[in-house]
Design a protein around this motif. Structure first.
Motif, PDB file in Angstrom:
ATOM      1  N   TRP A  94       0.978  18.707 -31.058  1.00  0.00           N
ATOM      2  CA  TRP A  94       2.171  17.912 -30.779  1.00  0.00           C
ATOM      3  C   TRP A  94       1.800  16.463 -30.461  1.00  0.00           C
ATOM      4  O   TRP A  94       2.514  15.529 -30.843  1.00  0.00           O
ATOM      5  N   GLN A  95       0.687  16.276 -29.767  1.00  0.00           N
ATOM      6  CA  GLN A  95       0.253  14.922 -29.439  1.00  0.00           C
ATOM      7  C   GLN A  95       0.014  14.108 -30.701  1.00  0.00           C
ATOM      8  O   GLN A  95       0.309  12.909 -30.760  1.00  0.00           O
ATOM      9  N   ALA A  96      -0.509  14.765 -31.722  1.00  0.00           N
ATOM     10  CA  ALA A  96      -0.756  14.081 -32.988  1.00  0.00           C
ATOM     11  C   ALA A  96       0.539  13.736 -33.715  1.00  0.00           C
ATOM     12  O   ALA A  96       0.570  12.811 -34.532  1.00  0.00           O
ATOM     13  N   VAL A  97       1.635  14.449 -33.391  1.00  0.00           N
ATOM     14  CA  VAL A  97       2.916  14.220 -34.070  1.00  0.00           C
ATOM     15  C   VAL A  97       3.734  13.138 -33.388  1.00  0.00           C
ATOM     16  O   VAL A  97       4.185  12.179 -34.025  1.00  0.00           O
ATOM     17  N   ASP A  98       3.970  13.279 -32.066  1.00  0.00           N
ATOM     18  CA  ASP A  98       4.867  12.302 -31.430  1.00  0.00           C
ATOM     19  C   ASP A  98       4.493  11.916 -30.000  1.00  0.00           C
ATOM     20  O   ASP A  98       5.134  11.048 -29.412  1.00  0.00           O
ATOM     21  N   GLY A  99       3.491  12.557 -29.411  1.00  0.00           N
ATOM     22  CA  GLY A  99       3.048  12.155 -28.081  1.00  0.00           C
ATOM     23  C   GLY A  99       3.891  12.688 -26.935  1.00  0.00           C
ATOM     24  O   GLY A  99       3.568  12.417 -25.766  1.00  0.00           O
ATOM     25  N   PHE A 100       4.967  13.429 -27.207  1.00  0.00           N
ATOM     26  CA  PHE A 100       5.797  13.973 -26.130  1.00  0.00           C
ATOM     27  C   PHE A 100       5.183  15.266 -25.572  1.00  0.00           C
ATOM     28  O   PHE A 100       4.367  15.916 -26.224  1.00  0.00           O
ATOM     29  N   ALA A 101       5.632  15.639 -24.358  1.00  0.00           N
ATOM     30  CA  ALA A 101       5.153  16.862 -23.711  1.00  0.00           C
ATOM     31  C   ALA A 101       6.003  18.041 -24.172  1.00  0.00           C
ATOM     32  O   ALA A 101       7.044  18.331 -23.605  1.00  0.00           O
ATOM     33  N   HIS A 102       5.562  18.713 -25.222  1.00  0.00           N
ATOM     34  CA  HIS A 102       6.281  19.867 -25.762  1.00  0.00           C
ATOM     35  C   HIS A 102       5.733  21.187 -25.238  1.00  0.00           C
ATOM     36  O   HIS A 102       6.266  22.244 -25.570  1.00  0.00           O
ATOM     37  N   ILE A 110       2.970  21.645 -38.110  1.00  0.00           N
ATOM     38  CA  ILE A 110       2.270  22.713 -38.827  1.00  0.00           C
ATOM     39  C   ILE A 110       0.970  22.185 -39.429  1.00  0.00           C
ATOM     40  O   ILE A 110      -0.096  22.819 -39.312  1.00  0.00           O
ATOM     41  N   ASP A 111       1.051  21.010 -40.041  1.00  0.00           N
ATOM     42  CA  ASP A 111      -0.147  20.419 -40.650  1.00  0.00           C
ATOM     43  C   ASP A 111      -1.204  20.125 -39.602  1.00  0.00           C
ATOM     44  O   ASP A 111      -2.406  20.338 -39.823  1.00  0.00           O
ATOM     45  N   ALA A 112      -0.772  19.614 -38.435  1.00  0.00           N
ATOM     46  CA  ALA A 112      -1.725  19.287 -37.372  1.00  0.00           C
ATOM     47  C   ALA A 112      -2.386  20.546 -36.821  1.00  0.00           C
ATOM     48  O   ALA A 112      -3.589  20.549 -36.525  1.00  0.00           O
ATOM     49  N   TYR A 113      -1.605  21.623 -36.682  1.00  0.00           N
ATOM     50  CA  TYR A 113      -2.153  22.852 -36.119  1.00  0.00           C
ATOM     51  C   TYR A 113      -3.115  23.536 -37.093  1.00  0.00           C
ATOM     52  O   TYR A 113      -4.044  24.250 -36.674  1.00  0.00           O
ATOM     53  N   GLU A 114      -2.903  23.324 -38.384  1.00  0.00           N
ATOM     54  CA  GLU A 114      -3.743  23.980 -39.386  1.00  0.00           C
ATOM     55  C   GLU A 114      -5.223  23.638 -39.227  1.00  0.00           C
ATOM     56  O   GLU A 114      -6.087  24.421 -39.632  1.00  0.00           O
ATOM     57  N   ARG A 115      -5.520  22.506 -38.615  1.00  0.00           N
ATOM     58  CA  ARG A 115      -6.935  22.141 -38.481  1.00  0.00           C
ATOM     59  C   ARG A 115      -7.675  23.065 -37.507  1.00  0.00           C
ATOM     60  O   ARG A 115      -8.907  23.072 -37.482  1.00  0.00           O
ATOM     61  N   PHE A 116      -6.930  23.848 -36.733  1.00  0.00           N
ATOM     62  CA  PHE A 116      -7.549  24.801 -35.815  1.00  0.00           C
ATOM     63  C   PHE A 116      -7.739  26.187 -36.437  1.00  0.00           C
ATOM     64  O   PHE A 116      -8.324  27.067 -35.810  1.00  0.00           O
ATOM     65  N   ARG A 117      -7.248  26.393 -37.632  1.00  0.00           N
ATOM     66  CA  ARG A 117      -7.267  27.731 -38.235  1.00  0.00           C
ATOM     67  C   ARG A 117      -8.690  28.269 -38.362  1.00  0.00           C
ATOM     68  O   ARG A 117      -9.630  27.547 -38.687  1.00  0.00           O
ATOM     69  N   THR A 118      -8.815  29.556 -38.052  1.00  0.00           N
ATOM     70  CA  THR A 118     -10.073  30.279 -38.194  1.00  0.00           C
ATOM     71  C   THR A 118      -9.841  31.452 -39.148  1.00  0.00           C
ATOM     72  O   THR A 118      -8.697  31.723 -39.551  1.00  0.00           O
ATOM     73  N   PRO A 119     -10.894  32.169 -39.513  1.00  0.00           N
ATOM     74  CA  PRO A 119     -10.675  33.364 -40.354  1.00  0.00           C
ATOM     75  C   PRO A 119      -9.728  34.382 -39.725  1.00  0.00           C
ATOM     76  O   PRO A 119      -9.112  35.177 -40.438  1.00  0.00           O
ATOM     77  N   SER A 120      -9.588  34.362 -38.403  1.00  0.00           N
ATOM     78  CA  SER A 120      -8.690  35.292 -37.713  1.00  0.00           C
ATOM     79  C   SER A 120      -7.258  34.798 -37.657  1.00  0.00           C
ATOM     80  O   SER A 120      -6.352  35.550 -37.284  1.00  0.00           O
ATOM     81  N   GLY A 121      -7.038  33.534 -38.006  1.00  0.00           N
ATOM     82  CA  GLY A 121      -5.704  32.958 -37.967  1.00  0.00           C
ATOM     83  C   GLY A 121      -5.649  31.724 -37.094  1.00  0.00           C
ATOM     84  O   GLY A 121      -6.680  31.111 -36.790  1.00  0.00           O
ATOM     85  N   LEU A 122      -4.438  31.343 -36.681  1.00  0.00           N
ATOM     86  CA  LEU A 122      -4.259  30.179 -35.824  1.00  0.00           C
ATOM     87  C   LEU A 122      -4.469  30.601 -34.369  1.00  0.00           C
ATOM     88  O   LEU A 122      -3.757  31.474 -33.864  1.00  0.00           O
ATOM     89  N   PRO A 123      -5.445  29.991 -33.665  1.00  0.00           N
ATOM     90  CA  PRO A 123      -5.725  30.412 -32.296  1.00  0.00           C
ATOM     91  C   PRO A 123      -4.749  29.802 -31.297  1.00  0.00           C
ATOM     92  O   PRO A 123      -4.278  28.677 -31.464  1.00  0.00           O
ATOM     93  N   ALA A 124      -4.457  30.562 -30.268  1.00  0.00           N
ATOM     94  CA  ALA A 124      -3.692  30.078 -29.113  1.00  0.00           C
ATOM     95  C   ALA A 124      -4.464  30.518 -27.879  1.00  0.00           C
ATOM     96  O   ALA A 124      -4.546  31.713 -27.588  1.00  0.00           O
ATOM     97  N   THR A 125      -5.047  29.562 -27.181  1.00  0.00           N
ATOM     98  CA  THR A 125      -5.935  29.866 -26.064  1.00  0.00           C
ATOM     99  C   THR A 125      -5.187  29.790 -24.741  1.00  0.00           C
ATOM    100  O   THR A 125      -4.522  28.796 -24.450  1.00  0.00           O
ATOM    101  N   TYR A 126      -5.316  30.848 -23.959  1.00  0.00           N
ATOM    102  CA  TYR A 126      -4.762  30.905 -22.607  1.00  0.00           C
ATOM    103  C   TYR A 126      -5.925  30.891 -21.614  1.00  0.00           C
ATOM    104  O   TYR A 126      -6.832  31.728 -21.720  1.00  0.00           O
ATOM    105  N   GLN A 127      -5.916  29.954 -20.686  1.00  0.00           N
ATOM    106  CA  GLN A 127      -6.932  29.893 -19.636  1.00  0.00           C
ATOM    107  C   GLN A 127      -6.412  30.686 -18.438  1.00  0.00           C
ATOM    108  O   GLN A 127      -5.552  30.224 -17.706  1.00  0.00           O
ATOM    109  N   VAL A 128      -6.935  31.895 -18.277  1.00  0.00           N
ATOM    110  CA  VAL A 128      -6.407  32.840 -17.283  1.00  0.00           C
ATOM    111  C   VAL A 128      -7.253  32.791 -16.013  1.00  0.00           C
ATOM    112  O   VAL A 128      -8.471  32.970 -16.055  1.00  0.00           O
ATOM    113  N   VAL A 129      -6.584  32.558 -14.902  1.00  0.00           N
ATOM    114  CA  VAL A 129      -7.224  32.534 -13.587  1.00  0.00           C
ATOM    115  C   VAL A 129      -7.042  33.891 -12.924  1.00  0.00           C
ATOM    116  O   VAL A 129      -5.936  34.442 -12.917  1.00  0.00           O
ATOM    117  N   TYR A 130      -8.121  34.444 -12.380  1.00  0.00           N
ATOM    118  CA  TYR A 130      -8.064  35.668 -11.597  1.00  0.00           C
ATOM    119  C   TYR A 130      -8.544  35.363 -10.185  1.00  0.00           C
ATOM    120  O   TYR A 130      -9.613  34.756 -10.009  1.00  0.00           O
TER     121      TYR A 130
END
Length: 274
Positions: A169-177, A246-266
């Motif tokens: 999103w930062q690459a698209v418009d800079g807003f906090a989406h 969509i185009d901006a996110y495609e640069r993160f694509r891996t063989p497993s697909g588009l990643p979405a990383t969650y930083q989980v605190v325990y």
């Protein structure tokens, strides 16, 4: 995995979502939540396995119970205990009550618990406290309502969560989406100064993969966890901007697909015996 000794510096906690908007969003999502909550199940089950072996609460609290999945797990794990399920979203409680698990279902706020002092032996909270603006109030309330020797076990999210979507999103418009979350250093600070014994605090990434971006955004909406930032852009998002995202996110694509990383605190904390 990052432990407390290597935590980054304390970060700002400003501009977290308004709790009224959080409650309304999750109430609306109550009927769709369970169908897309695989990450929530994985994280909550991990947290249950990290409870101290000696844990045998006479009374437990599922803080931010959602649809009650882990209230039922706790009831099964601790059949001799009395359970209290609490959530700020009335819609979630309406979904949870008919399925049982807890003895009491209560609408309430983690920053101001409607419970007596020293009234519970275990507070279990999985992927709820990231929505609380004042985490120092959360741990203060945990200390107040725990009995001596009681355990406060939580999982939450910290900064860096959904960084791929944020950067796109930062690459698209800079807003906090994308929702903002406090830093791991902030969790370290508040837990260290909570007056509770800190038994463990760590952050572990969980990476989901999606075939297309729309699956990720649809899941966030179904969970009630889509953009709740104050100052978020209003109105509909145009086709050109979505195509650019969509185009901006495609640069993160891996063989497993588009990643979405969650930083989980325990975190696991314990109230000292008196």
């Amino acid at each position: 995995m990052t432990d407390a000794a290597t935590a980054p510096t304390l970060g700002t906690e400003s501009a977290l979502p308004d709790k009224r908007q959080v409650a309304a969003s999750f109430s609306r999502a109550a009927s769709s939540y369970d169908a897309v909550a695989d990450l929530q199940r994985t994280v909550g089950n991990t947290l249950i396995e990290r409870l101290p072996c000696s844990t045998a609460p006479a009374r437990w609290l599922d803080l931010g119970c959602g649809t009650g999945y882990f209230s039922r797990s706790l009831a099964s794990r601790f059949p001799a205990g009395e359970g209290v399920a609490l959530d700020i979203a009335e819609g979630m409680l309406r979904r949870a009550r008919p399925q049982g698990g807890a003895s009491h279902f209560v609408a309430g706020d983690a920053e101001c618990l409607p419970l007596r002092d020293a009234s519970v032996d275990l507070i279990f909270s999985s992927l709820a406290l990231q929505w609380c603006e004042d985490f120092s109030a959360v741990v203060g309330e945990a200390k107040r309502v725990l009995r001596p020797g009681g355990v406060f076990a939580f999982s939450s999210l910290c900064s860096g969560t959904l960084q791929e979507l944020r950067d796109s999103w930062q690459a698209v418009d800079g807003f906090a989406h994308v929702n903002r979350f406090r830093s791991f250093g902030a969790y370290q600070h508040h837990c260290t100064h909570s007056g509770l014994q800190l038994e463990r605090l760590e952050v572990e990434p969980q990476v989901l993969h999606f075939p297309e971006l729309r699956q990720l955004t649809s899941e966030l909406k179904a969970l009630g966890a889509h953009n709740l930032n104050p100052g978020r852009p209003g109105g509909l998002t145009g086709r050109a901007r979505i195509r650019a995202l969509i185009d901006a996110y495609e640069r993160f694509r891996t063989p497993s697909g588009l990643p979405a990383t969650y930083q989980v605190v325990y975190g696991v904390l314990r109230k000292e015996m008196t």
